[in-house]
Design a protein around this motif. Structure first.
Motif, mmCIF file in Angstrom:
data_model
loop_
_atom_site.group_PDB
_atom_site.id
_atom_site.type_symbol
_atom_site.label_atom_id
_atom_site.label_comp_id
_atom_site.label_asym_id
_atom_site.label_seq_id
_atom_site.Cartn_x
_atom_site.Cartn_y
_atom_site.Cartn_z
ATOM 1 N N ASP A 128 50.286 50.359 77.452
ATOM 2 C CA ASP A 128 49.616 51.171 75.276
ATOM 3 C C ASP A 128 49.485 50.222 74.678
ATOM 4 O O ASP A 128 48.432 49.717 73.722
ATOM 5 N N SER A 129 50.984 49.880 74.303
ATOM 6 C CA SER A 129 50.452 48.550 73.124
ATOM 7 C C SER A 129 50.163 47.587 73.596
ATOM 8 O O SER A 129 49.495 46.912 72.320
ATOM 9 N N LEU A 130 50.257 47.183 74.718
ATOM 10 C CA LEU A 130 49.112 46.379 75.547
ATOM 11 C C LEU A 130 47.998 46.254 75.177
ATOM 12 O O LEU A 130 47.145 45.273 73.860
ATOM 13 N N ARG A 131 47.239 47.736 74.967
ATOM 14 C CA ARG A 131 45.429 47.798 75.077
ATOM 15 C C ARG A 131 45.551 47.584 73.489
ATOM 16 O O ARG A 131 44.705 47.221 72.987
ATOM 17 N N ARG A 132 46.824 48.531 72.533
ATOM 18 C CA ARG A 132 46.442 48.701 70.958
ATOM 19 C C ARG A 132 46.468 46.791 70.543
ATOM 20 O O ARG A 132 45.971 46.414 69.841
ATOM 21 N N ALA A 133 47.525 46.270 71.353
ATOM 22 C CA ALA A 133 47.141 45.011 70.608
ATOM 23 C C ALA A 133 45.483 43.788 71.651
ATOM 24 O O ALA A 133 45.716 43.336 70.491
ATOM 25 N N ASP A 134 45.172 44.393 72.498
ATOM 26 C CA ASP A 134 44.444 43.689 72.657
ATOM 27 C C ASP A 134 43.326 44.092 71.925
ATOM 28 O O ASP A 134 42.111 43.669 71.019
ATOM 29 N N ASP A 169 48.241 17.306 66.088
ATOM 30 C CA ASP A 169 48.262 16.361 67.507
ATOM 31 C C ASP A 169 46.578 16.549 68.018
ATOM 32 O O ASP A 169 45.715 15.185 68.642
ATOM 33 N N PHE A 170 45.266 16.835 67.408
ATOM 34 C CA PHE A 170 44.442 16.641 67.227
ATOM 35 C C PHE A 170 43.586 15.851 66.120
ATOM 36 O O PHE A 170 42.639 17.219 65.666
ATOM 37 N N PRO A 171 43.595 15.290 65.560
ATOM 38 C CA PRO A 171 42.873 15.089 64.166
ATOM 39 C C PRO A 171 41.371 14.557 64.424
ATOM 40 O O PRO A 171 40.535 14.495 64.288
ATOM 41 N N ASP A 172 40.838 14.595 65.874
ATOM 42 C CA ASP A 172 39.684 13.559 66.155
ATOM 43 C C ASP A 172 38.718 14.977 66.369
ATOM 44 O O ASP A 172 37.388 14.756 67.053
ATOM 45 N N ILE A 173 39.102 16.054 66.512
ATOM 46 C CA ILE A 173 38.567 17.146 66.558
ATOM 47 C C ILE A 173 38.510 18.184 65.447
ATOM 48 O O ILE A 173 39.593 18.268 65.464
ATOM 49 N N PRO A 174 37.868 19.435 65.614
ATOM 50 C CA PRO A 174 37.658 20.596 65.068
ATOM 51 C C PRO A 174 39.060 21.458 64.906
ATOM 52 O O PRO A 174 39.344 21.499 65.759
ATOM 53 N N PRO A 175 39.307 21.839 63.236
ATOM 54 C CA PRO A 175 41.057 22.449 63.354
ATOM 55 C C PRO A 175 40.693 23.620 64.407
ATOM 56 O O PRO A 175 39.257 24.346 64.574
ATOM 57 N N VAL A 176 41.823 23.633 65.268
ATOM 58 C CA VAL A 176 42.066 25.020 65.985
ATOM 59 C C VAL A 176 42.710 25.554 65.548
ATOM 60 O O VAL A 176 43.803 25.347 65.069
ATOM 61 N N THR A 177 42.223 26.974 66.215
ATOM 62 C CA THR A 177 42.519 27.846 65.584
ATOM 63 C C THR A 177 43.151 29.215 66.732
ATOM 64 O O THR A 177 42.684 29.570 67.262
ATOM 65 N N VAL A 178 43.696 30.178 65.983
ATOM 66 C CA VAL A 178 44.562 31.037 66.792
ATOM 67 C C VAL A 178 44.025 32.529 65.893
ATOM 68 O O VAL A 178 43.831 32.688 65.099
ATOM 69 N N SER A 179 43.247 34.297 66.723
ATOM 70 C CA SER A 179 43.204 35.232 65.703
ATOM 71 C C SER A 179 44.693 36.240 66.605
ATOM 72 O O SER A 179 44.814 35.773 68.105
ATOM 73 N N GLN A 180 45.106 36.931 66.219
ATOM 74 C CA GLN A 180 46.065 37.201 67.180
ATOM 75 C C GLN A 180 45.574 39.039 66.325
ATOM 76 O O GLN A 180 46.189 39.695 65.105
ATOM 77 N N GLY A 181 46.787 39.524 68.115
ATOM 78 C CA GLY A 181 46.656 40.925 67.943
ATOM 79 C C GLY A 181 47.962 41.578 67.719
ATOM 80 O O GLY A 181 48.493 41.266 68.775
ATOM 81 N N VAL A 182 48.652 43.020 66.900
ATOM 82 C CA VAL A 182 49.301 43.082 66.876
ATOM 83 C C VAL A 182 49.792 44.479 67.046
ATOM 84 O O VAL A 182 49.058 45.503 66.385
ATOM 85 N N ALA A 183 51.081 44.545 68.149
ATOM 86 C CA ALA A 183 50.951 46.018 67.939
ATOM 87 C C ALA A 183 52.515 46.541 68.065
ATOM 88 O O ALA A 183 53.658 45.612 68.379
ATOM 89 N N VAL A 184 53.441 47.750 68.296
ATOM 90 C CA VAL A 184 53.863 47.673 68.290
ATOM 91 C C VAL A 184 54.525 49.623 69.473
ATOM 92 O O VAL A 184 53.724 50.065 69.536
ATOM 93 N N MET A 185 55.377 49.057 70.245
ATOM 94 C CA MET A 185 55.834 50.303 71.657
ATOM 95 C C MET A 185 55.835 51.350 70.686
ATOM 96 O O MET A 185 56.388 51.413 69.705
ATOM 97 N N ARG A 186 55.853 52.554 70.843
ATOM 98 C CA ARG A 186 55.684 53.929 71.075
ATOM 99 C C ARG A 186 56.282 54.398 71.397
ATOM 100 O O ARG A 186 55.708 55.027 72.736
ATOM 101 N N ALA A 187 57.561 55.993 71.275
ATOM 102 C CA ALA A 187 57.741 56.083 72.100
ATOM 103 C C ALA A 187 56.910 57.207 72.897
ATOM 104 O O ALA A 187 57.354 58.028 74.153
ATOM 105 N N ASP A 188 55.986 57.589 72.601
ATOM 106 C CA ASP A 188 54.985 58.723 72.631
ATOM 107 C C ASP A 188 54.039 58.312 74.030
ATOM 108 O O ASP A 188 53.265 58.605 74.180
ATOM 109 N N ASP A 189 54.144 56.251 73.778
ATOM 110 C CA ASP A 189 53.453 56.185 74.985
ATOM 111 C C ASP A 189 53.354 56.871 76.281
ATOM 112 O O ASP A 189 54.632 56.751 76.998
ATOM 113 N N VAL A 190 52.631 56.495 77.297
ATOM 114 C CA VAL A 190 52.428 56.829 78.754
ATOM 115 C C VAL A 190 53.478 55.777 79.319
ATOM 116 O O VAL A 190 54.145 55.874 80.470
#
Length: 300
Positions: free
Chosen positions: A279-285, A254-275
């Protein structure tokens, strides 16, 4: 001054909203009005028939319940309900709109029996424009105006629901934090209009690859959050990798005229002992921060 009794049928027939006389057994005793032809079908073919003969069982049961409630409580009842012509036998080929309409039913008991049955007057007032406005306002409150994805408000509502499902039923849920790498440089070098196009492309690619129950939301700026119900950590990592690779290919096209655009990702799962869901959003961040620290364009 009172109108002569013989004029009353003509007066009733002049009403813009349809007026039904319905018996306690659900029989259509009479139909008047309905002159707003932009919104109504002619229901006169229903006279003599019962609602359970012409409507699906669930709809017919709802109508009968409201009739009997009005008679039982001896007062005016107001209800809102959707109804389409194809749901009523005998109206399928009648003039009028084909799409479902929303109605507000005003149901008032009659003081005397009709043909040996207690009956009600049911006036069906078309409220479709109001319901459509309400839906537009509701969507405005939960959608990001640029990308059309859900916004932060809707995201937090879904996260709360998913955390409750984890606590109650043990249903797993994964959370992905996604950040467009070096987005400020794109804005600074190519302009905010190009930056907006990149964000729109991220949203569009995300819609194409996600499952029906997944939710992709714009968290703010160039950050997105992906919620994956019924997904463990390993499967979430695989989704994140597929998303990352698809975005690289799609954005490069879609954007051949600009340098490659990439993404970084953080992955987490919800845990039963989360408050809470936070908490899961914070771990993903935190995982996202680590992905950026390690050089970006990766999943942690």
């Amino acid at each position: 001054m009172s109108l002569p009794a013989e004029l009353m049928p003509a007066v009733l027939d002049a009403l813009p909203d349809p007026l039904f006389i319905l018996s306690e057994s659900g029989r259509y005793l009479a139909v008047y009005g309905g002159n707003d032809t932009d919104h109504y079908h002619d229901g006169r073919a229903l006279v003599g028939r019962r609602v359970d003969e012409v409507m699906p069982p669930e709809k017919a049961a709802q109508v009968l319940e409201q009739i009997r409630r009005s008679l039982r409580e001896n007062r005016l009842i107001k209800v809102e309900y959707p109804l389409a012509a194809h749901e009523v036998k005998g109206l399928e080929s009648a003039d009028g709109p084909g799409e479902p309409l929303w109605f507000e039913g005003h149901i008032q008991p009659l003081a005397k029996q009709v043909d040996g049955e207690w009956a009600v007057v049911w006036i069906a007032r078309n409220i479709t424009p109001r319901k459509e406005l309400e839906e537009r306002l509701r969507l405005t409150s939960v959608l990001d105006p640029l990308t059309g994805l859900f916004n932060r408000r809707k995201l937090l509502e879904v996260l709360i629901e998913r955390f409750a499902a984890l606590r109650r039923y043990g249903e797993p849920c994964a959370v992905l934090m996604i950040d467009v790498d070096h987005f400020k440089q794109v804005n600074d070098r190519y302009g905010h209009s190009v930056g907006d196009e990149v964000l729109l492309a991220v949203a569009d690619i995300g819609r194409r690859i996600l499952r029906q129950n997944d939710l992709l939301a714009r968290f703010g700026g160039e950050e997105f959050v992906l919620v994956l119900p019924q997904t463990d950590l390993e499967h979430a990592r695989q989704v994140a990798e597929r998303f990352r690779r698809t975005l690289i290919d799609g954005l490069s096209t879609d954007f051949p005229d600009i340098p490659p655009v990439t993404v970084s990702q953080g992955v987490a799962v919800m845990r039963a002992d989360d408050v809470s869901h936070e908490d899961s959003l914070r771990r993903a961040d935190q995982a996202l921060y680590e992905a950026k620290r390690q050089g970006r364009n990766r999943v942690i």
